[in-house]
Design a protein around this motif. Structure first.
Motif, PDB file in Angstrom:
ATOM      1  N   SER A  68       1.433  -9.749 -18.568  1.00 34.67           N
ATOM      2  CA  SER A  68       1.941  -8.284 -18.230  1.00 34.67           C
ATOM      3  C   SER A  68       1.614  -8.515 -16.091  1.00 34.67           C
ATOM      4  O   SER A  68       0.697 -10.233 -16.340  1.00 34.67           O
ATOM      5  N   HIS A  69       2.182  -7.670 -15.635  1.00 36.33           N
ATOM      6  CA  HIS A  69       1.965  -8.434 -14.224  1.00 36.33           C
ATOM      7  C   HIS A  69       0.045  -6.928 -13.597  1.00 36.33           C
ATOM      8  O   HIS A  69       0.433  -6.202 -14.440  1.00 36.33           O
ATOM      9  N   ILE A  70      -0.610  -7.324 -13.047  1.00 37.03           N
ATOM     10  CA  ILE A  70      -1.554  -6.946 -12.832  1.00 37.03           C
ATOM     11  C   ILE A  70      -1.657  -6.312 -10.799  1.00 37.03           C
ATOM     12  O   ILE A  70      -2.007  -8.005 -10.049  1.00 37.03           O
ATOM     13  N   VAL A  71      -1.547  -5.557 -10.387  1.00 36.07           N
ATOM     14  CA  VAL A  71      -1.645  -5.908  -8.884  1.00 36.07           C
ATOM     15  C   VAL A  71      -3.544  -5.697  -8.420  1.00 36.07           C
ATOM     16  O   VAL A  71      -4.066  -4.694  -9.079  1.00 36.07           O
ATOM     17  N   ILE A  72      -3.634  -6.489  -7.990  1.00 35.67           N
ATOM     18  CA  ILE A  72      -5.592  -6.879  -7.343  1.00 35.67           C
ATOM     19  C   ILE A  72      -5.132  -6.556  -5.936  1.00 35.67           C
ATOM     20  O   ILE A  72      -4.650  -6.433  -5.009  1.00 35.67           O
ATOM     21  N   PRO A  73      -6.119  -5.166  -6.300  1.00 35.10           N
ATOM     22  CA  PRO A  73      -6.167  -5.269  -4.831  1.00 35.10           C
ATOM     23  C   PRO A  73      -6.811  -5.658  -3.285  1.00 35.10           C
ATOM     24  O   PRO A  73      -7.874  -6.715  -4.215  1.00 35.10           O
ATOM     25  N   PRO A  74      -6.687  -5.576  -2.388  1.00 33.86           N
ATOM     26  CA  PRO A  74      -7.291  -6.425  -1.270  1.00 33.86           C
ATOM     27  C   PRO A  74      -8.650  -6.668  -1.422  1.00 33.86           C
ATOM     28  O   PRO A  74      -9.450  -7.927  -1.065  1.00 33.86           O
ATOM     29  N   HIS A  75      -9.958  -6.009  -1.842  1.00 36.29           N
ATOM     30  CA  HIS A  75     -11.248  -6.135  -1.491  1.00 36.29           C
ATOM     31  C   HIS A  75     -11.555  -6.709  -2.077  1.00 36.29           C
ATOM     32  O   HIS A  75     -12.578  -7.163  -2.537  1.00 36.29           O
TER      33      HIS A  75
END
Length: 192
Positions: A68-75
Motif C-alpha cells: 500500500s502507498h501512504i503519503v507521510i505529511p511533512p511534520h
C-alpha cells in the motif's frame, strides 16, 4: 536513486526509526508491506506540539505482501511500526520523494491504497470499487488536494483527472485519503 533521497526500512515487531534527514520537512511517499501470509501493520508518526510529543496514526500496510502507498505529511521526522495491542510481524517500508510515484497506466487495479503520477492533459477515467473508496487529485507537491469521487459502499462512476498531478486511490477518511487495505478497485483511463 541515491540513498539520500530514499530509504528501505525492514524489521520485525514494534519499531521506531527516523526519516532520512534529506527527506524531512516535506511530504513523502511510503510503500508498506509485510510477509505473504502476514497481517497488516500501522505506521504512526511522532509529532511535537508545544511541549507535548504524541504519536499519530498515518496509515496501514496492505495485508500480507500486498503493497500500500501512504503519503507521510511533512511534520513527521520519526515513524513507528505498530499493530495496536498486537505485536506486528515482519514489516517493510520504503520511503521516497513524491516523484517516486509510479506513472498511471491505462488500466490500474488493486486492493490497497495507491498514488500515481499523471503527466498528461485532462483525462476521463472510469472507476469501479467493490466496496468503500475514493479518488483524490493533488499537485506534484501534494498541495491543493480535491476529492474526485468517494463512496462508503460499492460504486461505479466516472471522474475527470484535471491535468498533470498525483492521483491517490484510498479510503474516504475525514475528507482526506485513508491509507491501507481496500476492497478491490479498478480505474480505467478513457483514451481519445
Amino acid at each position: 536513486m541515491s540513498g539520500s533521497t530514499s530509504g528501505l526500512f525492514s524489521g520485525r515487531g514494534k519499531s521506531e526509526f527516523d526519516v532520512p534527514p534529506a527527506l524531512t520537512g516535506r511530504p513523502l511517499l511510503a510503500e508498506a508491506w509485510g510477509r505473504r501470509l502476514g497481517r497488516s501493520f500501522d505506521v504512526e508518526g511522532e509529532r511535537t506540539v508545544g511541549n507535548v510529543v504524541r504519536w499519530e496514526y498515518i496509515g496501514g500496510s496492505g495485508w500480507g505482501a500486498g503493497r500500500s502507498h501512504i503519503v507521510i505529511p511533512p511534520h513527521y521526522s520519526r515513524l513507528a511500526i505498530t499493530k495496536g495491542v498486537h505485536k506486528p510481524k515482519r514489516w517493510n517500508v520504503f520511503i521516497g520523494e513524491l516523484s517516486t510515484a509510479p506513472a498511471i497506466e491505462a488500466e490500474n487495479a488493486g486492493t490497497n491504497s495507491r498514488v500515481y503520477a499523471h503527466h498528461g492533459d485532462e483525462t476521463e477515467a472510469k472507476v469501479d470499487f467493490e466496496g468503500h473508496g475514493a479518488v483524490w487529485f493533488y499537485s506534484f507537491q501534494w498541495e491543493n488536494g480535491r476529492e474526485l469521487i468517494s463512496h462508503t459502499d460499492a460504486f461505479r462512476g466516472a471522474i475527470t483527472i484535471p491535468g498533470p498531478g498525483l492521483v491517490a486511490v484510498g479510503a474516504a477518511h475525514l475528507g482526506e485519503p485513508g491509507w491501507g487495505t481496500l476492497p478491490p478497485w479498478k480505474m480505467t483511463l478513457r483514451t481519445a
